[in-house]
Design a protein around this motif. Structure first.
Motif, mmCIF file in Angstrom:
data_model
loop_
_atom_site.group_PDB
_atom_site.id
_atom_site.type_symbol
_atom_site.label_atom_id
_atom_site.label_comp_id
_atom_site.label_asym_id
_atom_site.label_seq_id
_atom_site.Cartn_x
_atom_site.Cartn_y
_atom_site.Cartn_z
ATOM 1 N N ARG A 149 -3.412 23.308 21.195
ATOM 2 C CA ARG A 149 -2.566 23.091 20.023
ATOM 3 C C ARG A 149 -3.413 22.949 18.765
ATOM 4 N NH1 ARG A 149 -0.834 18.142 22.270
ATOM 5 N NH2 ARG A 149 1.217 18.427 21.387
ATOM 6 N N PHE A 150 -2.791 23.136 17.624
ATOM 7 C CA PHE A 150 -3.404 22.770 16.350
ATOM 8 C C PHE A 150 -3.007 21.334 16.059
ATOM 9 C CE2 PHE A 150 -3.818 27.346 15.591
ATOM 10 C CZ PHE A 150 -5.051 27.396 14.943
ATOM 11 N N ILE A 151 -3.964 20.542 15.617
ATOM 12 C CA ILE A 151 -3.655 19.174 15.211
ATOM 13 C C ILE A 151 -4.161 18.938 13.789
ATOM 14 C CG2 ILE A 151 -3.668 18.238 17.551
ATOM 15 C CD1 ILE A 151 -6.454 17.127 16.997
ATOM 16 N N VAL A 152 -3.505 18.022 13.115
ATOM 17 C CA VAL A 152 -3.889 17.649 11.757
ATOM 18 C C VAL A 152 -4.360 16.199 11.777
ATOM 19 C CG1 VAL A 152 -3.103 17.321 9.388
ATOM 20 C CG2 VAL A 152 -2.266 19.268 10.718
ATOM 21 N N LEU A 153 -5.526 15.957 11.215
ATOM 22 C CA LEU A 153 -6.098 14.613 11.150
ATOM 23 C C LEU A 153 -6.028 14.113 9.717
ATOM 24 C CD1 LEU A 153 -9.253 15.481 13.262
ATOM 25 C CD2 LEU A 153 -7.247 14.282 14.091
ATOM 26 N N GLU A 154 -5.475 12.928 9.524
ATOM 27 C CA GLU A 154 -5.365 12.336 8.189
ATOM 28 C C GLU A 154 -6.035 10.971 8.204
ATOM 29 O OE1 GLU A 154 -1.310 12.019 7.105
ATOM 30 O OE2 GLU A 154 -0.890 14.160 7.230
ATOM 31 N N LEU A 155 -7.011 10.791 7.336
ATOM 32 C CA LEU A 155 -7.689 9.504 7.233
ATOM 33 C C LEU A 155 -7.023 8.662 6.146
ATOM 34 C CD1 LEU A 155 -9.972 7.500 7.817
ATOM 35 C CD2 LEU A 155 -11.416 8.794 6.235
ATOM 36 N N LYS A 156 -6.525 7.500 6.548
ATOM 37 C CA LYS A 156 -5.971 6.539 5.593
ATOM 38 C C LYS A 156 -6.869 5.311 5.658
ATOM 39 C CE LYS A 156 -1.280 8.170 6.605
ATOM 40 N NZ LYS A 156 -0.827 8.783 5.378
ATOM 41 N N LEU A 157 -7.549 5.028 4.564
ATOM 42 C CA LEU A 157 -8.594 4.010 4.569
ATOM 43 C C LEU A 157 -8.102 2.650 5.048
ATOM 44 C CD1 LEU A 157 -10.499 4.731 1.247
ATOM 45 C CD2 LEU A 157 -11.160 5.337 3.557
ATOM 46 N N LEU A 158 -8.978 1.975 5.803
ATOM 47 C CA LEU A 158 -8.664 0.639 6.303
ATOM 48 C C LEU A 158 -9.186 -0.398 5.315
ATOM 49 C CD1 LEU A 158 -9.600 1.194 10.039
ATOM 50 C CD2 LEU A 158 -7.324 0.773 9.141
ATOM 51 N N ALA A 159 -8.428 -0.617 4.258
ATOM 52 C CA ALA A 159 -8.812 -1.601 3.245
ATOM 53 C C ALA A 159 -7.727 -2.667 3.157
ATOM 54 C CB ALA A 159 -9.000 -0.930 1.892
ATOM 55 N N ASP A 160 -8.136 -3.921 2.949
ATOM 56 C CA ASP A 160 -7.171 -5.011 2.805
ATOM 57 C C ASP A 160 -6.536 -4.984 1.424
ATOM 58 O OD1 ASP A 160 -7.774 -6.329 5.388
ATOM 59 O OD2 ASP A 160 -9.732 -6.656 4.479
ATOM 60 N N VAL A 161 -7.339 -4.660 0.426
ATOM 61 C CA VAL A 161 -6.879 -4.662 -0.968
ATOM 62 C C VAL A 161 -7.161 -3.301 -1.590
ATOM 63 C CG1 VAL A 161 -7.196 -5.676 -3.265
ATOM 64 C CG2 VAL A 161 -7.251 -7.138 -1.226
ATOM 65 N N GLY A 162 -6.159 -2.730 -2.254
ATOM 66 C CA GLY A 162 -6.333 -1.463 -2.940
ATOM 67 C C GLY A 162 -6.201 -1.643 -4.440
ATOM 68 N N LEU A 163 -7.097 -1.017 -5.188
ATOM 69 C CA LEU A 163 -7.036 -1.076 -6.652
ATOM 70 C C LEU A 163 -6.228 0.104 -7.169
ATOM 71 C CD1 LEU A 163 -10.781 -1.928 -7.461
ATOM 72 C CD2 LEU A 163 -8.884 -3.504 -7.110
ATOM 73 N N VAL A 164 -5.173 -0.174 -7.924
ATOM 74 C CA VAL A 164 -4.363 0.899 -8.486
ATOM 75 C C VAL A 164 -4.363 0.782 -10.008
ATOM 76 C CG1 VAL A 164 -2.909 1.036 -6.436
ATOM 77 C CG2 VAL A 164 -2.177 -0.382 -8.355
ATOM 78 N N GLY A 165 -4.027 1.885 -10.655
ATOM 79 C CA GLY A 165 -3.999 1.905 -12.112
ATOM 80 C C GLY A 165 -4.375 3.273 -12.636
ATOM 81 N N PHE A 166 -4.126 3.490 -13.900
ATOM 82 C CA PHE A 166 -4.481 4.763 -14.514
ATOM 83 C C PHE A 166 -5.999 4.945 -14.520
ATOM 84 C CE2 PHE A 166 -0.183 5.159 -15.976
ATOM 85 C CZ PHE A 166 -0.024 6.516 -16.237
ATOM 86 N N PRO A 167 -6.466 6.179 -14.698
ATOM 87 C CA PRO A 167 -7.915 6.396 -14.803
ATOM 88 C C PRO A 167 -8.514 5.610 -15.968
ATOM 89 C CG PRO A 167 -6.749 8.494 -14.538
ATOM 90 C CD PRO A 167 -5.707 7.441 -14.775
ATOM 91 N N ASN A 168 -9.746 5.174 -15.778
ATOM 92 C CA ASN A 168 -10.524 4.557 -16.850
ATOM 93 C C ASN A 168 -10.000 3.198 -17.311
ATOM 94 O OD1 ASN A 168 -12.834 4.736 -18.470
ATOM 95 N ND2 ASN A 168 -11.653 5.420 -20.249
ATOM 96 N N VAL A 169 -9.327 2.463 -16.386
ATOM 97 C CA VAL A 169 -8.853 1.123 -16.771
ATOM 98 C C VAL A 169 -9.831 0.042 -16.342
ATOM 99 C CG1 VAL A 169 -6.421 1.761 -16.761
ATOM 100 C CG2 VAL A 169 -7.475 0.870 -14.659
ATOM 101 N N GLY A 170 -10.885 0.416 -15.568
ATOM 102 C CA GLY A 170 -11.893 -0.564 -15.177
ATOM 103 C C GLY A 170 -11.920 -0.906 -13.698
ATOM 104 N N LYS A 171 -11.282 -0.089 -12.866
ATOM 105 C CA LYS A 171 -11.248 -0.394 -11.426
ATOM 106 C C LYS A 171 -12.648 -0.320 -10.812
ATOM 107 C CE LYS A 171 -8.256 2.765 -10.196
ATOM 108 N NZ LYS A 171 -8.186 3.462 -11.510
ATOM 109 N N SER A 172 -13.385 0.726 -11.142
ATOM 110 C CA SER A 172 -14.725 0.887 -10.563
ATOM 111 C C SER A 172 -15.662 -0.235 -11.007
ATOM 112 C CB SER A 172 -15.307 2.248 -10.954
ATOM 113 O OG SER A 172 -14.542 3.299 -10.405
ATOM 114 N N THR A 173 -15.550 -0.634 -12.268
ATOM 115 C CA THR A 173 -16.375 -1.742 -12.765
ATOM 116 C C THR A 173 -16.055 -3.021 -12.020
ATOM 117 O OG1 THR A 173 -16.434 -0.728 -14.973
ATOM 118 C CG2 THR A 173 -17.015 -3.060 -14.823
#
Length: 426
Positions: A149-173
């Motif tokens: 068969r063909f199978i599709v693998l999807e990785l959904k990160l195992l993180a407790d907390v996710g940072l959301v927001g528009f680009p360039n709001v300071g998440k990476s910092t």
């Protein structure tokens, strides 16, 4: 390179064929059947391991095949079983059957595994077909085909907390301050093109995993921008930290930005939008931010959210946000992205079509196709009457003669089963 989705073809090994053999010892002039069984084909297993972080290894290789079982031999010697093929993926990987879209497994933890293609069964040697009236059967049973068969693998990160927001709001910092992660930081949109993970360790001994996900834009639920690539990775998070730029540097309305992001989450996954959210007004060190913050806080807290002020650049307010995240994580339950009811408990349901027998009329001949019959043809010695009787008995048992009669077959009509052709007689 971070790769979070892959499509591969998996093929389990075919079972080995049973052997047709007879005892030939010097002092056994009329030796009986002694054909050994074929070995079972190897299965294909997907297994989660902490040694991997992405699906990159599976991106450039499409086909994976397990080893076939060896054929049986004389002297009742059985064929060797084919080796199982193990494909390693990161924890957090969901495995789907491409054709049906159904979930085969949700591999959340190191060591979790699921069989995605089962090896074929080894065929029986002619020893098994000896009866009181059939002392020297000259036929054996072929091994069955391995599943594929063909199978599709999807990785959904195992993180407790996710940072959301528009680009360039300071998440990476923010991530770089509270963890040892080293995300790319610059003053332009979509600096983060792939998720960044980091472990937060507080001064009180608590720890949790935080993910900085690529920024959302309007239309993300439809796949616009980095839409689906982003949203896939916040599904497992227990708590969302929603960071908003309240400085007004780019002429944006913080309240409008907040509502747009939540609107995208709601459209993608209503359950996801209901996760606990910590709202953080960032860039408070910039002149004019305080006035915007007061308006923003009043509006957002009226909707039931708790709002924190923060300057990631000066680190003011960072500890308060982390402390509240720890508090919420203690209160919320484990997130179940795929319910147990959604996961197929028995792969047989996906392979029922493989066992179906198709009969059609072509140029006046009745053409029969079925993988089960393909196996049967390898088992039959058409020069031996006992073997032919066995072949007819199998066709009768599978209801093929009944189907042919229902289709109006008459004596003398031609029947084709792959390379085999014969005339039908009642």
């Amino acid at each position: 390179m971070f790769v979070d989705k892959a499509r591969i073809f998996v093929k389990a090994g075919n079972g080995g064929n049973g052997a047709v053999a007879f005892r030939r010892e010097v002092y056994v002039p009329a030796g009986g059947p002694a054909g050994g069984d074929g070995g079972n084909g190897g299965s294909v297993i997907i297994k989660a391991s902490n040694s991997l972080r992405t699906l990159m290894d599976l991106k450039y290789k499409l086909k994976y095949a397990a080893e076939a079982g060896d054929d049986g031999k004389g002297s009742n010697m059985h064929g060797k079983d084919g080796e199982t093929l193990v494909i390693v993926v990161p924890p957090g990987t969901i495995v789907r059957d491409e054709k049906s879209g159904l979930v085969i497994g949700d591999l959340k933890h190191d060591g979790d595994s699921v069989i995605v293609a089962r090896g074929g069964r080894g065929g029986k040697g002619n020893t098994h077909f000896k009866t009181a009236t059939r002392q020297a059967p000259s036929f054996a049973k072929a091994g069955t085909f391995g599943e594929e068969r063909f199978i599709v693998l999807e990785l959904k990160l195992l993180a407790d907390v996710g940072l959301v927001g528009f680009p360039n709001v300071g998440k990476s910092t923010f991530l770089s301050i509270v963890t040892k992660a080293k995300p790319k930081i610059a003053n332009y949109h979509f600096t983060t093109l792939t998720p960044n993970l980091g472990v937060v360790q507080t001064k009180f001994g608590d720890s949790f995993v935080m993910a900085d996900i690529p920024g959302l834009i309007e239309g993300a639920h439809e796949g616009t921008g980095l839409g689906h690539d982003f949203l896939r990775h916040v599904e497992r998070t227990k708590v969302l930290i929603h960071i908003v730029d309240v400085s007004g540097m780019e002429g944006r309305d913080p309240v409008e930005d907040f509502e747009l992001i939540n609107g995208e989450l709601e459209k993608y996954n209503a359950v996801l939008a209901k996760r606990p959210q910590i709202v953080v007004a960032n860039k408070m060190d910039i002149p004019g931010a305080q006035e915007n913050y007061e308006i923003f806080k009043a509006e957002i807290e009226s909707k039931g959210y708790r709002v924190f002020s923060m300057s990631a650049a000066t680190r003011k307010g960072v500890d308060e946000v982390v402390a509240y995240a720890v508090q919420l994580l203690r209160e919320v339950e484990e997130v179940e992205v795929v319910s147990k009811d959604e996961i197929i408990s028995n792969l047989e349901s996906l392979y029922q079509g493989d066992a179906e027998i198709e009969i059609r009329v072509e140029d006046g001949a009745y053409v029969i196709e079925s993988k089960a019959l393909d196996n049967l043809l390898y088992s039959v010695n058409f020069e031996d009457m006992e073997s032919i009787r066995y072949f007819q008995a199998v066709l009768e048992k599978k209801g093929i003669f009944k189907k042919l009669k229902a289709m109006g077959i008459k004596d003398g009509d031609l029947v084709k089963i792959y390379e085999l052709e014969f005339e039908y007689y009642e």
